[in-house]
Design a protein around this motif. Structure first.
Motif, mmCIF file in Angstrom:
data_model
loop_
_atom_site.group_PDB
_atom_site.id
_atom_site.type_symbol
_atom_site.label_atom_id
_atom_site.label_comp_id
_atom_site.label_asym_id
_atom_site.label_seq_id
_atom_site.Cartn_x
_atom_site.Cartn_y
_atom_site.Cartn_z
ATOM 1 N N TYR A 195 67.276 17.230 -6.318
ATOM 2 C CA TYR A 195 66.137 16.658 -6.949
ATOM 3 C C TYR A 195 65.442 17.887 -7.243
ATOM 4 O O TYR A 195 65.468 18.231 -6.387
ATOM 5 C CB TYR A 195 65.191 16.023 -5.205
ATOM 6 C CG TYR A 195 64.521 16.942 -4.498
ATOM 7 C CD1 TYR A 195 65.796 17.544 -3.852
ATOM 8 C CD2 TYR A 195 63.071 17.033 -4.601
ATOM 9 C CE1 TYR A 195 64.321 18.625 -2.607
ATOM 10 C CE2 TYR A 195 63.038 18.153 -3.300
ATOM 11 C CZ TYR A 195 63.558 18.579 -2.230
ATOM 12 O OH TYR A 195 63.061 20.107 -1.775
ATOM 13 N N SER A 244 51.391 17.366 2.117
ATOM 14 C CA SER A 244 50.497 17.235 3.282
ATOM 15 C C SER A 244 49.054 18.590 3.226
ATOM 16 O O SER A 244 48.050 17.649 3.368
ATOM 17 C CB SER A 244 50.348 16.812 4.159
ATOM 18 O OG SER A 244 51.179 15.224 4.285
ATOM 19 N N ARG A 278 67.667 24.358 9.686
ATOM 20 C CA ARG A 278 68.765 22.881 8.883
ATOM 21 C C ARG A 278 69.388 23.729 8.834
ATOM 22 O O ARG A 278 70.537 22.737 8.620
ATOM 23 C CB ARG A 278 67.910 22.503 7.877
ATOM 24 C CG ARG A 278 67.323 23.669 7.239
ATOM 25 C CD ARG A 278 66.216 22.952 5.697
ATOM 26 N NE ARG A 278 65.315 22.646 7.285
ATOM 27 C CZ ARG A 278 63.835 21.537 6.772
ATOM 28 N NH1 ARG A 278 63.755 21.062 5.859
ATOM 29 N NH2 ARG A 278 62.789 21.658 7.190
ATOM 30 N N PRO A 297 65.749 13.114 0.267
ATOM 31 C CA PRO A 297 64.950 14.283 0.892
ATOM 32 C C PRO A 297 64.765 15.207 1.693
ATOM 33 O O PRO A 297 64.733 16.208 2.860
ATOM 34 C CB PRO A 297 65.214 15.193 -0.915
ATOM 35 C CG PRO A 297 65.249 14.471 -1.770
ATOM 36 C CD PRO A 297 65.133 12.783 -0.893
ATOM 37 N N VAL A 298 63.615 14.290 2.485
ATOM 38 C CA VAL A 298 62.877 13.912 3.304
ATOM 39 C C VAL A 298 63.481 14.007 4.796
ATOM 40 O O VAL A 298 63.484 14.974 5.461
ATOM 41 C CB VAL A 298 61.092 12.987 3.019
ATOM 42 C CG1 VAL A 298 60.242 13.412 3.970
ATOM 43 C CG2 VAL A 298 60.654 13.608 2.246
ATOM 44 N N GLY A 307 66.568 16.317 5.532
ATOM 45 C CA GLY A 307 65.735 17.882 5.602
ATOM 46 C C GLY A 307 66.618 18.727 4.954
ATOM 47 O O GLY A 307 66.270 20.002 5.062
ATOM 48 N N SER A 316 62.473 20.115 0.663
ATOM 49 C CA SER A 316 61.444 19.037 1.298
ATOM 50 C C SER A 316 60.272 18.997 2.116
ATOM 51 O O SER A 316 60.330 19.851 3.506
ATOM 52 C CB SER A 316 62.241 17.727 1.523
ATOM 53 O OG SER A 316 63.110 18.079 3.079
ATOM 54 N N LEU A 317 59.300 17.968 2.485
ATOM 55 C CA LEU A 317 57.658 18.155 3.317
ATOM 56 C C LEU A 317 57.859 16.472 3.985
ATOM 57 O O LEU A 317 58.055 15.911 3.404
ATOM 58 C CB LEU A 317 56.681 18.698 2.603
ATOM 59 C CG LEU A 317 56.830 19.826 2.457
ATOM 60 C CD1 LEU A 317 55.864 20.344 1.174
ATOM 61 C CD2 LEU A 317 56.900 21.151 3.383
ATOM 62 N N PRO A 318 57.331 16.727 5.210
ATOM 63 C CA PRO A 318 57.266 15.376 5.493
ATOM 64 C C PRO A 318 55.156 14.804 5.296
ATOM 65 O O PRO A 318 54.747 15.621 4.861
ATOM 66 C CB PRO A 318 57.203 15.112 7.404
ATOM 67 C CG PRO A 318 56.609 17.158 7.255
ATOM 68 C CD PRO A 318 57.155 17.528 5.964
ATOM 69 N N VAL A 319 55.046 13.437 5.341
ATOM 70 C CA VAL A 319 54.120 12.190 5.078
ATOM 71 C C VAL A 319 54.002 11.982 5.850
ATOM 72 O O VAL A 319 55.217 10.954 6.263
ATOM 73 C CB VAL A 319 54.300 12.607 3.252
ATOM 74 C CG1 VAL A 319 52.907 12.167 3.176
ATOM 75 C CG2 VAL A 319 54.284 12.868 2.628
ATOM 76 N N ILE A 320 52.813 11.901 7.126
ATOM 77 C CA ILE A 320 52.783 11.135 7.809
ATOM 78 C C ILE A 320 52.479 9.595 7.248
ATOM 79 O O ILE A 320 51.736 9.985 6.196
ATOM 80 C CB ILE A 320 51.728 11.263 8.362
ATOM 81 C CG1 ILE A 320 51.352 13.001 9.421
ATOM 82 C CG2 ILE A 320 51.469 10.341 9.997
ATOM 83 C CD1 ILE A 320 50.280 13.254 10.260
ATOM 84 N N GLU A 380 53.227 22.289 13.623
ATOM 85 C CA GLU A 380 54.405 21.703 12.073
ATOM 86 C C GLU A 380 53.177 21.984 11.791
ATOM 87 O O GLU A 380 52.152 20.850 11.187
ATOM 88 C CB GLU A 380 54.480 20.020 12.475
ATOM 89 C CG GLU A 380 55.295 19.499 11.131
ATOM 90 C CD GLU A 380 56.074 20.373 10.514
ATOM 91 O OE1 GLU A 380 55.883 21.670 9.866
ATOM 92 O OE2 GLU A 380 56.819 20.264 10.669
ATOM 93 N N ASP A 389 53.280 21.834 7.976
ATOM 94 C CA ASP A 389 53.310 21.047 7.252
ATOM 95 C C ASP A 389 52.143 19.913 7.034
ATOM 96 O O ASP A 389 52.339 19.135 6.339
ATOM 97 C CB ASP A 389 54.335 20.459 7.142
ATOM 98 C CG ASP A 389 55.450 21.922 6.467
ATOM 99 O OD1 ASP A 389 54.889 22.493 5.812
ATOM 100 O OD2 ASP A 389 56.557 21.929 6.152
ATOM 101 N N LEU A 390 51.965 19.058 8.326
ATOM 102 C CA LEU A 390 51.054 18.521 8.893
ATOM 103 C C LEU A 390 49.537 18.736 9.244
ATOM 104 O O LEU A 390 49.540 19.459 9.981
ATOM 105 C CB LEU A 390 52.097 17.392 9.524
ATOM 106 C CG LEU A 390 52.576 17.264 8.866
ATOM 107 C CD1 LEU A 390 53.569 16.227 9.900
ATOM 108 C CD2 LEU A 390 53.137 16.162 8.331
#
Lengths: 472, 475
Positions: free
Chosen positions: A89, A224, A309, B40-41, B44, B48-52, B272, B274-275
Motif C-alpha cells: 500500500y 486519527s 512488530r 495493512p491495519v 500491523g 499503518s494506523l488504527p482508527v476507532i 496509544e 495514534d488514537l
C-alpha cells in the motif's frame, strides 16, 4: 525551482530529464538513494510526455525517504530487518503526490528507523554531504537532503521526529519544513516516535516547499491525529513580505555550545529580516534545557513499542533457521537491528517498565507540556521565532558516531519544536567555512503560511539558496 | 463453600458489529479462508494506523450501562506490550486507566437461594489477536500457522470483583451476563470462541491462581471445581498455594501450571498516541434512552402483566427471542397456558435437540394452545405434535400442528361420539351403576374404561369421567 522545471518538462521531455537524473544517480558517490524505481518512473515519464495532465506536480520527479510506505517499492527504513519488504500500500502522502502527477524516483538513505542525526546508522552505510563528501549530510533524512542538494532529484520528502528534516536541510544547504503535528497524514509513515513526527518536504526553494505542502497536507481519516479542515493553499500570499512582523529570538538558543560561524550567520539573517521590515526582540523559552531529556525519553519509549512488530514473521528478512518463537524473534531482532536502534529500544523499554514509568515517561510528558506552554507564551508576544537550526555545521563522517550523547546534543534546537508540535522551517542562511548553515523559523500551530512567507522574504533577500555544491 | 473466592474476566467478542475495532475489515470471517479478512491495519504493516470503530465504543457503553456501570467522561486506549506470533504489532491496543465503564453490578441467584449482587470492577475495550493453528495436535505439529482473520475483532473485557463463591455461582453469573448481552444484541454466542474466560480463584487466606482462556461455561465450572479440589488438597498437606497462571485442559478436565508470578509479564502499558482521547459522556444519554428492557425488568413485568409464576417468568426472559416469542403467543392465547407450554415443554424439547426458539413458529404454538383449549387434542397429543414438528426439521419447517394431529390420529373423538359412547356404556353397565349408587365411587372407573375402549382411547379420560358421572346421576 519546480515551477520552472514544470515548464521545462512540458516543453522538452520528462523521460529525457529523468534518464539524465538516473544516469547521475548511478554514477554518484553520495550513497543517497537506496532503492530506485527506475522502470515505473520512466513509464510514468513517458505517460507524461504523451499527456502531461494538470496536477500540481505533473511530471515532477521526487525522491522519498526510506520510511514512507510505497506500494511495490521496497521500504526498508535502512534497516536490515526490513530488507526485502515491499509494501502492498501507498502512504497517504504518496497517494497525494501521485494524484498530483508527481513521479516517484525511489527511496533514500536514512538513519536506521530515523534514529540518528547523521545518516550513519543506516545498514547501507553513510550518505555523504554533497558540499564535502567527508562530512555527514545530517539526519535522519540525510539521503533525501543529499539527493536534492546534489542535484539527483529536484525535491524529496523526509520525516521529522526531532529535527530529521531540518537538520539535513541545514547541513546540505536546502529548505526543509517540519509541519504542525497533524497537518500531514502519517498514514504510511513507518513510526519511530509517533506522537512527535511529521512528514515534510526538502527542496531548493521556499516556493517549492509551499507547493509540496499544498500537495501533501490536509485531513486523512485513516490518521486519527490528522487535523480536520480543508486543505490549505500556501502559494497565494507567499510573496506578501514581512513588514510589521515581530520575531522573537529565544535567548536559550544562542551562546554556549553554538559554533561561532553558525551564530554569526544566524545573527546576520536576523539583521536581514529586520532590514526588510521585520522587528525582533529577545524572548525566553525557559524549559529548553529539559527538552533533550524529555524528547529522548518519549521518543525511545514510543520506539520500543513501535518497533516491536519487526519480528521477521510476516515481512522483512528471515535470518537463519526457525527455532521456537521467542528464540527466533530474538535472533532475528539481534541480527536485524543495528546498535543505535537496539540502544533506543532498550532504553525505551526500561523507561516504560513497571516502577520507572512515573519517574521517566510521565515526567517527560509533564516536561513536554511545559515546553509547549513556553512556545504558546512566546507567541503571545511575537509572531515567529528565529534561531539556528543546528548549533553546528555538518561534522565529519565517523567523528561522533561512537559518542551518542554528543550526537543527541546536536538536536537541542530542533527537538523542542517536535515536543510542542509547532511548525518550523530551515532555510540556508550562510556558510561556516565551506559548509552551509541553516536558519530555523518557528511558527505557532498551523501557521505554516506565516512561516513560509517569512522564509520566502528572507530567501528573496539573500543569495544562499542559489549556491550549489560541486559534486564530482 | 463460603471459603472460596472467585473473580472472572470475561472477553466478549462484539461480533454483531460489521467491521473490526480499528479498521474496516469485515467481522464475518468464520467461513472464510485464513488471512483473507485482513488489511495493512489489522496486519500491523509498517506505517499503518488504527482508527476507532465508534460503533464498537457505542456497543461497549451499551453493555456498561446494562451492567449498571459508571461511564467515564473520557476514555482512552493504551498499548499493552508483549511478543506473541498472533499479535502482529507486538502490542495489543487495549485500555488501562480511564476504561469505558467502571463500578457496576448485576444480580444473580446465589447458592443460598437468595438474589445476590455481583460487583463489576470494570469493562474495557480491546482488539482480539489472531489465532494460532496447528496441523494435528499442538505437541506433534512441526510448525505453527497463524490466521489473522480474527485479529482486530472488537473485544469487551468485563472484570468482576471477587464476589463469586462457587463454580455454580460463576456459571449462574455467566448465564446472566450472556442473557444481558443477548438482549443488547451486541453479541452472538453461537460463534466459536466468541466468549473466553479467565477465572481467578483462591481459598480464604491462600494465594490465587488464574486459569486462562477457558471457552464454554461448562469448562469454567469444571476448571473451578478442579482448582478447588487441587488447592484444598495442597492446604491439607500444608503446601502453600502459589500465585500462578494455569491452563485448563478440556480433554483431561484438569488445570496445569503455565507461568508463575516470578515470570509475570510487565506489559509496559502506555497511552496509544495514534488514537485521540474520546469524550464519551455526551453519548451516554442517547444510548441509555435506547437501551432495551433488560431481563430483570422484563421478568418482573411478566409476573405482573401475565400473572406468571416467577420461575416461568425467569425461564421465559432468559433469552430475548424466547421472551418475544412468548409475548407474541400470549397476545393470542391464554398467557398462563402459554407460559407453561413454552417454558416447561417447548424449551426443554428445543434444548434436547440443540435447537433455538427460531426453529419454532409463534403460529404453531398458538394453534396448539387453541386446540388444547378447545379440547381437540389431549396434553399428550400436544407434546407429540411439538416433538414431531421439531423432529421434522430441517426437512419440513413450519408444519401445521392440526395437520400433524390429523396424520397421527391425535384428534380427540368428536363430542357427540363421546356422548354416544357414554350413553351406551352406562346402559351396558347396570351392575357398576348400581354399585356406584350404593356408594362405591370406584365403580365408575369400569364405565369410564368402557367408554375409552369404545372411543379407542381418543377421548380425554378426565372429561369422560365427568360425563359418565353426569349420565349416571341423570339416570
Amino acid at each position: 525551482m519546480l515551477s520552472e522545471l514544470k515548464a521545462r518538462l512540458k516543453a522538452e521531455s520528462c523521460e529525457e530529464y529523468l534518464c539524465g537524473l538516473f544516469e547521475k544517480i548511478e554514477k554518484s558517490s553520495l550513497n543517497a538513494f537506496t532503492t530506485l524505481a527506475k522502470e515505473s518512473a520512466l513509464k510514468e515519464a513517458r505517460r507524461f510526455d504523451k499527456n502531461p495532465g494538470r496536477g500540481l506536480l505533473a511530471g515532477v520527479p521526487i525522491a522519498i525517504k526510506g520510511s514512507i510506505s510505497t506500494k511495490g517499492i521496497e521500504t526498508n527504513c535502512s534497516s536490515r530487518i526490513l530488507r526485502g519488504y515491499i509494501p502492498p500500500y501507498d502512504a497517504h502522502v504518496i497517494e497525494r503526490l501521485k494524484s498530483e502527477g508527481a513521479i516517484i524516483m525511489g527511496k533514500t538513505n536514512m538513519d536506521e528507523f530515523a534514529m540518528g542525526t547523521s545518516t550513519e546508522t543506516s545498514c547501507f552505510g553513510p550518505t555523504k554531504n554533497p558540499w564535502d563528501q567527508t562530512c555527514v549530510p545530517g539526519g535522519s533524512s540525510g539521503g533525501s537532503a543529499a539527493v536534492v542538494a546534489g542535484g539527483e532529484a529536484p525535491c524529496s520528502l523526509g520525516s521529522d521526529t526531532g529535527g530529521s528534516v531540518r537538520c539535513p536541510a541545514s547541513f546540505c544547504g536546502i529548505v526543509g519544513l517540519k509541519p504542525t503535528y497533524g497537518l500531514v497524514s502519517r498514514y504510511g509513515l513507518v513510526a519511530y516516535a509517533n506522537s512527535l513526527e511529521q512528514i515534510g518536504p526538502l527542496t531548493h526553494t521556499v516556493e517549492d516547499t509551499a507547493l509540496l505542502m499544498e500537495a501533501i497536507s490536509g485531513h486523512d481519516e485513516r490518521d486519527s491525529t490528522s487535523a480536520e479542515g480543508a486543505r490549505h493553499s500556501y502559494l497565494p500570499g507567499l510573496e506578501d513580505g514581512v513588514a510589521g512582523l515581530k520575531i522573537g529570538i529565544p535567548k536559550e538558543y544562542f551562546g554556549e555550545g553554538v559554533n561561532k560561524d553558525v551564530e554569526k550567520a544566524v545573527w546576520e539573517a536576523i539583521a536581514t529580516l529586520e532590514s526588510i521590515g521585520a522587528s525582533w526582540q529577545e524572548i525566553s523559552l525557559p524549559h529548553t534545557r529539559y527538552a533533550l531529556a524529555a524528547y529522548y525519553v518519549i521518543a525511545m519509549s514510543e520506539a520500543s513499542s513501535n518497533l516491536a512488530r519487526f519480528d521477521g514473521l510476516r515481512y522483512g528478512e528471515r535470518m537463519g533457521e526457525d527455532k521456537d518463537w521467542h528464540t527466533t524473534f530474538s535472533e532475528i531482532r539481534a541480527k536485524g537491528f543495528g546498535p543505535e536502534v537496539k540502544r533506543r529500544i532498550m532504553l525505551g523499554t526500561y523507561a516504560l517498565s513497571a516502577g520507572y514509568y512515573g519517574r521517566y515517561y510521565l515526567k517527560a510528558l509533564q516536561v513536554r507540556t511545559l515546553i509547549k506552554e513556553d512556545f504558546l507564551r512566546a507567541f503571545k508576544d511575537v509572531d515567529l521565532l528565529a534561531s539556528p537550526t543546528m548549533p553546528i555545521p555538518a561534522f565529519k563522517i565517523g567523528e561522533r558516531i561512537n559518542d551518542p550523547l554528543s550526537l543527541y546534543m546536536a538536536d537541542v534546537f530542533t527537538v523542542p519544536i517536535n515536543l510542542a508540535g509547532v511548525p518550523a522551517i530551515s532555510v540556508p542562511c550562510g556558510f561556516a567555512g565551506r559548509l552551509p548553515v541553516g536558519l530555523q523559523l518557528i511558527g505557532p500551530h498551523f501557521c505554516e503560511a506565516a512561516v513560509l512567507r517569512t522564509a520566502q522574504a528572507f530567501e528573496a533577500a539573500t543569495p544562499f539558496h542559489k549556491a550549489k555544491p560541486e559534486v564530482s | 463453600m463460603d471459603d472460596v473466592i472467585i473473580g472472572l474476566e470475561i472477553h466478549v467478542q462484539l461480533n454483531r458489529l460489521h467491521s473490526k475495532m480499528f479498521c474496516g475489515c469485515s467481522t464475518a470471517y468464520h467461513d472464510s479462508l485464513p488471512n483473507s479478512h485482513t488489511c495493512p491495519v489489522c496486519l500491523g504493516l509498517p506505517g499503518s494506523l488504527p482508527v476507532i470503530n465508534k460503533k464498537a465504543v457505542e456497543y461497549g457503553i451499551k453493555v456498561g450501562l446494562a451492567l449498571n456501570c459508571k461511564i467515564e467522561e473520557e476514555t482512552l486506549f493504551y498499548r499493552k506490550n508483549y511478543y506473541y506470533p498472533d499479535l502482529p504489532k507486538g502490542f495489543q491496543i487495549s485500555q488501562y486507566d480511564y476504561p469505558l465503564a467502571t463500578k457496576g453490578h448485576i444480580m444473580i441467584l446465589g447458592d443460598n437461594g437468595a438474589e445476590r449482587n455481583i460487583r463489576i470492577n470494570r469493562a474495557h475495550m480491546e482488539e482480539d489477536p489472531g489465532r494460532l493453528v496447528h496441523a494435528g495436535t499442538i505437541d506433534k505439529a512441526k510448525y505453527t500457522m497463524v490466521d489473522y482473520n480474527r485479529c482486530g475483532m472488537p473485544l469487551l473485557e468485563v472484570v468482576t470483583e471477587p464476589d463469586l463463591c462457587s463454580p455454580k455461582e460463576a456459571r449462574v453469573f455467566l448465564d446472566k451476563l450472556k442473557s444481558i448481552l443477548d438482549y443488547l444484541d451486541v453479541f452472538d454466542g453461537t460463534q466459536e470462541g466468541s466468549m473466553r474466560i479467565d477465572a481467578n480463584i483462591s481459598l480464604k487466606g491462600g494465594d490465587r491462581s488464574e486459569v486462562k482462556n477457558i471457552t464454554g461455561f461448562k469448562g469454567v465450572e469444571k476448571a473451578l471445581s478442579y482448582e478447588i479440589t487441587r488447592q484444598k488438597n495442597l492446604q491439607r498437606r500444608n503446601i502453600k498455594v502459589v500465585q500462578e497462571t494455569r491452563h485448563f485442559d478440556e480433554l483431561r478436565n484438569i488445570t496445569v501450571s503455565i507461568r508463575s508470578k516470578v515470570g509475570a509479564h510487565d506489559y509496559r502499558y502506555f497511552p496509544e498516541c495514534d488514537l485521540a482521547v474520546m469524550r464519551i459522556a455526551p453519548w451516554v444519554p442517547a444510548i441509555r434512552a435506547a437501551l432495551p428492557e433488560l431481563p430483570d425488568v422484563k421478568r418482573e413485568r411478566f409476573v405482573k402483566q401475565y400473572s406468571l409464576a416467577d420461575d416461568h417468568a425467569k425461564s421465559l426472559t432468559s433469552e430475548i427471542k424466547l421472551a418475544n416469542f412468548y409475548e407474541a403467543v400470549a397476545a393470542r392465547a391464554s398467557p398462563k397456558l402459554a407460559a407453561v407450554w413454552i417454558a416447561d415443554v417447548l424449551k426443554g424439547e428445543l434444548n434436547y435437540r440443540d435447537l433455538s426458539i427460531e426453529s419454532f413458529q409463534e403460529e404453531q404454538m398458538i394453534e396448539i394452545l387453541q386446540m388444547l383449549e378447545k379440547g381437540k387434542i389431549s396434553e399428550d397429543g400436544a407434546v407429540q405434535i411439538i416433538r414431531t414438528l421439531l423432529d421434522r426439521i430441517p426437512i419440513e419447517i413450519g408444519g401445521s400442528p392440526s395437520k400433524i394431529a390429523h396424520e397421527l390420529g391425535l384428534g380427540k373423538a368428536e363430542d357427540d361420539a363421546v356422548q354416544k359412547a357414554v350413553r351406551e356404556a352406562v346402559a351396558e353397565s347396570a351392575a357398576a351403576v348400581a354399585d356406584y349408587k350404593a356408594g362405591s365411587e370406584r365403580a365408575l372407573n369400569f364405565v369410564v374404561g368402557l367408554v375409552m375402549k369404545k372411543t379407542r382411547g381418543k377421548a380425554d379420560a378426565g372429561e369422560v369421567h365427568r360425563l359418565v358421572k353426569a349420565e349416571v346421576e341423570k339416570a
